[in-house]
Design a protein around this motif. Structure first.
Motif, PDB file in Angstrom:
ATOM      1  N   ASN A 121       0.622  -1.576   0.105  1.00 30.11           N
ATOM      2  CA  ASN A 121      -0.099  -0.184   0.035  1.00 30.11           C
ATOM      3  C   ASN A 121       0.742   1.826   0.124  1.00 30.11           C
ATOM      4  O   ASN A 121       0.006   2.306  -0.373  1.00 30.11           O
ATOM      5  N   LEU A 122       2.392   1.055   0.503  1.00 31.53           N
ATOM      6  CA  LEU A 122       2.627   2.421  -0.091  1.00 31.53           C
ATOM      7  C   LEU A 122       3.733   2.153  -0.663  1.00 31.53           C
ATOM      8  O   LEU A 122       4.771   2.977  -1.579  1.00 31.53           O
ATOM      9  N   LYS A 123       3.613   1.286  -2.134  1.00 32.06           N
ATOM     10  CA  LYS A 123       4.099   1.291  -2.893  1.00 32.06           C
ATOM     11  C   LYS A 123       4.493   3.092  -4.077  1.00 32.06           C
ATOM     12  O   LYS A 123       3.035   3.379  -3.991  1.00 32.06           O
ATOM     13  N   ASP A 124       5.270   3.073  -4.021  1.00 34.59           N
ATOM     14  CA  ASP A 124       5.222   4.238  -5.257  1.00 34.59           C
ATOM     15  C   ASP A 124       5.181   5.552  -4.526  1.00 34.59           C
ATOM     16  O   ASP A 124       5.004   6.988  -4.929  1.00 34.59           O
ATOM     17  N   VAL A 125       5.122   5.475  -2.637  1.00 35.41           N
ATOM     18  CA  VAL A 125       5.004   6.399  -1.725  1.00 35.41           C
ATOM     19  C   VAL A 125       5.819   7.156  -1.956  1.00 35.41           C
ATOM     20  O   VAL A 125       6.871   6.140  -1.478  1.00 35.41           O
ATOM     21  N   PRO A 126       6.127   8.455  -2.204  1.00 38.78           N
ATOM     22  CA  PRO A 126       7.587   8.557  -1.667  1.00 38.78           C
ATOM     23  C   PRO A 126       7.823   8.704  -0.415  1.00 38.78           C
ATOM     24  O   PRO A 126       6.986   9.264   0.494  1.00 38.78           O
ATOM     25  N   ILE A 147      -5.111  -1.617   8.140  1.00 38.42           N
ATOM     26  CA  ILE A 147      -3.575  -1.308   7.254  1.00 38.42           C
ATOM     27  C   ILE A 147      -3.477  -0.619   6.153  1.00 38.42           C
ATOM     28  O   ILE A 147      -2.881   0.654   5.754  1.00 38.42           O
ATOM     29  N   ALA A 148      -4.718  -1.126   5.324  1.00 37.72           N
ATOM     30  CA  ALA A 148      -4.943  -0.701   3.598  1.00 37.72           C
ATOM     31  C   ALA A 148      -5.623   1.155   3.923  1.00 37.72           C
ATOM     32  O   ALA A 148      -4.646   1.977   3.647  1.00 37.72           O
ATOM     33  N   TYR A 149      -6.474   0.933   5.300  1.00 39.57           N
ATOM     34  CA  TYR A 149      -7.118   2.712   5.082  1.00 39.57           C
ATOM     35  C   TYR A 149      -6.144   3.575   5.928  1.00 39.57           C
ATOM     36  O   TYR A 149      -5.495   4.940   5.349  1.00 39.57           O
ATOM     37  N   LEU A 150      -4.264   2.824   6.651  1.00 38.84           N
ATOM     38  CA  LEU A 150      -4.057   3.657   6.983  1.00 38.84           C
ATOM     39  C   LEU A 150      -2.907   3.961   6.438  1.00 38.84           C
ATOM     40  O   LEU A 150      -2.770   5.250   5.792  1.00 38.84           O
ATOM     41  N   ALA A 151      -3.042   3.378   5.519  1.00 37.47           N
ATOM     42  CA  ALA A 151      -1.780   3.656   4.355  1.00 37.47           C
ATOM     43  C   ALA A 151      -1.971   5.167   3.738  1.00 37.47           C
ATOM     44  O   ALA A 151      -1.875   6.192   3.405  1.00 37.47           O
ATOM     45  N   ARG A 152      -3.441   4.626   3.511  1.00 33.43           N
ATOM     46  CA  ARG A 152      -4.498   5.570   2.884  1.00 33.43           C
ATOM     47  C   ARG A 152      -5.140   7.212   3.116  1.00 33.43           C
ATOM     48  O   ARG A 152      -4.341   8.023   2.995  1.00 33.43           O
ATOM     49  N   LYS A 153      -4.747   6.932   4.188  1.00 28.99           N
ATOM     50  CA  LYS A 153      -4.980   8.323   5.426  1.00 28.99           C
ATOM     51  C   LYS A 153      -4.157   8.880   5.848  1.00 28.99           C
ATOM     52  O   LYS A 153      -3.933   9.904   5.493  1.00 28.99           O
ATOM     53  N   VAL A 154      -3.103   8.012   5.991  1.00 26.27           N
ATOM     54  CA  VAL A 154      -1.357   8.925   5.961  1.00 26.27           C
ATOM     55  C   VAL A 154      -0.453   9.640   4.313  1.00 26.27           C
ATOM     56  O   VAL A 154      -0.789  10.415   4.666  1.00 26.27           O
ATOM     57  N   THR A 155      -1.373   9.030   2.860  1.00 29.90           N
ATOM     58  CA  THR A 155      -0.935   9.865   2.069  1.00 29.90           C
ATOM     59  C   THR A 155      -1.708  10.450   1.714  1.00 29.90           C
ATOM     60  O   THR A 155      -1.326  11.998   1.329  1.00 29.90           O
ATOM     61  N   ASP A 174       6.285  10.485  11.234  1.00 29.83           N
ATOM     62  CA  ASP A 174       5.489  12.078  12.150  1.00 29.83           C
ATOM     63  C   ASP A 174       3.663  10.785  11.519  1.00 29.83           C
ATOM     64  O   ASP A 174       3.329  11.592  12.592  1.00 29.83           O
ATOM     65  N   ASP A 175       3.885  11.087  10.287  1.00 29.98           N
ATOM     66  CA  ASP A 175       2.672  11.074  10.352  1.00 29.98           C
ATOM     67  C   ASP A 175       1.914   9.888  10.368  1.00 29.98           C
ATOM     68  O   ASP A 175       0.576   9.713  10.479  1.00 29.98           O
ATOM     69  N   PHE A 176       2.167   8.388  10.056  1.00 28.05           N
ATOM     70  CA  PHE A 176       1.824   7.630  10.503  1.00 28.05           C
ATOM     71  C   PHE A 176       1.258   8.122  12.233  1.00 28.05           C
ATOM     72  O   PHE A 176       0.606   7.349  13.335  1.00 28.05           O
TER      73      PHE A 176
END
Length: 202
Positions: A121-126, A147-155, A174-176
């Protein structure tokens, strides 16, 4: 063979049973077929005597009849699968031999699975240099969807900040941390225990 149904619910009176019949008729046209119903409890809820005449009062028997009669056709086999988060809300007759008779409990993801879900879920995310192992440990008790939702909310959070700053900051720990202060697991310990008790019940 994958059987893709265009059945839509809710349907008119009599349409639901007809749709079920069409689904099984399609399965009978091939030597081996798989029917998979997601959220199977929606189509096979417990029947109650006080609810005679309801759509599900007719749909559940239709499914049972189709399953019981399927093996009478020689040379054809059917694997009937259902997925649910509420197994206790399935009609008891559906759990008898020849129907949904085998229960497979898919528990919460372990450490390795949680790390893999983060990676996917963090693939290609800087990102800054993140310790995904530590983060995965921190997420014990969270479901894969959590976990997928968490990654989306962080991005999303970082994206909104990038618009305000006219820059593209990388995702950091810090974002997480900021999102995790408000985001708790959707599955409680009581939920897990209830699933385990259902799995072992015979």
């Amino acid at each position: 063979m994958k059987l893709q149904s265009t059945v839509e619910w809710p349907a008119k009176v009599g349409e639901s049973e007809k749709n079920i019949r069409k689904l099984f008729e399609s399965a009978r046209k091939v030597p081996r077929a798989v029917i998979f119903l997601d959220e199977v409890e929606a189509l096979t809820p417990p029947r109650r005597s006080g609810e005679s005449g309801g759509v599900m009062q007719r749909v559940v028997p239709q499914i049972l009849n189709e399953l019981d009669g399927f093996d009478k056709k020689e040379g054809h086999s059917l694997l009937f699968l259902g997925a649910t988060n509420e197994p206790w809300n399935i009609d008891s007759a559906m759990m008898r031999p020849g129907r949904l008779d085998e229960k497979v409990y898919i528990g919460l993801p372990d450490l390795a699975a949680r790390r893999k879900i983060l990676e996917m879920n963090l693939k290609d995310v800087p990102m800054e240099t993140l310790d995904l192992d530590s983060l995965a440990e921190r997420l014990e008790g969270y479901s894969g969807a959590d976990i997928a939702y968490l990654a989306r909310k962080v991005t999303e959070k970082v994206f909104e900040e990038s618009i305000a700053q006219n820059a593209e900051p990388p995702v950091g720990m810090d974002d997480f941390e900021a999102v995790l202060t408000k985001f708790k697991p959707s599955v409680t310990k009581a939920d897990v225990e209830r699933f385990r008790k259902f799995e072992t019940a015979r």
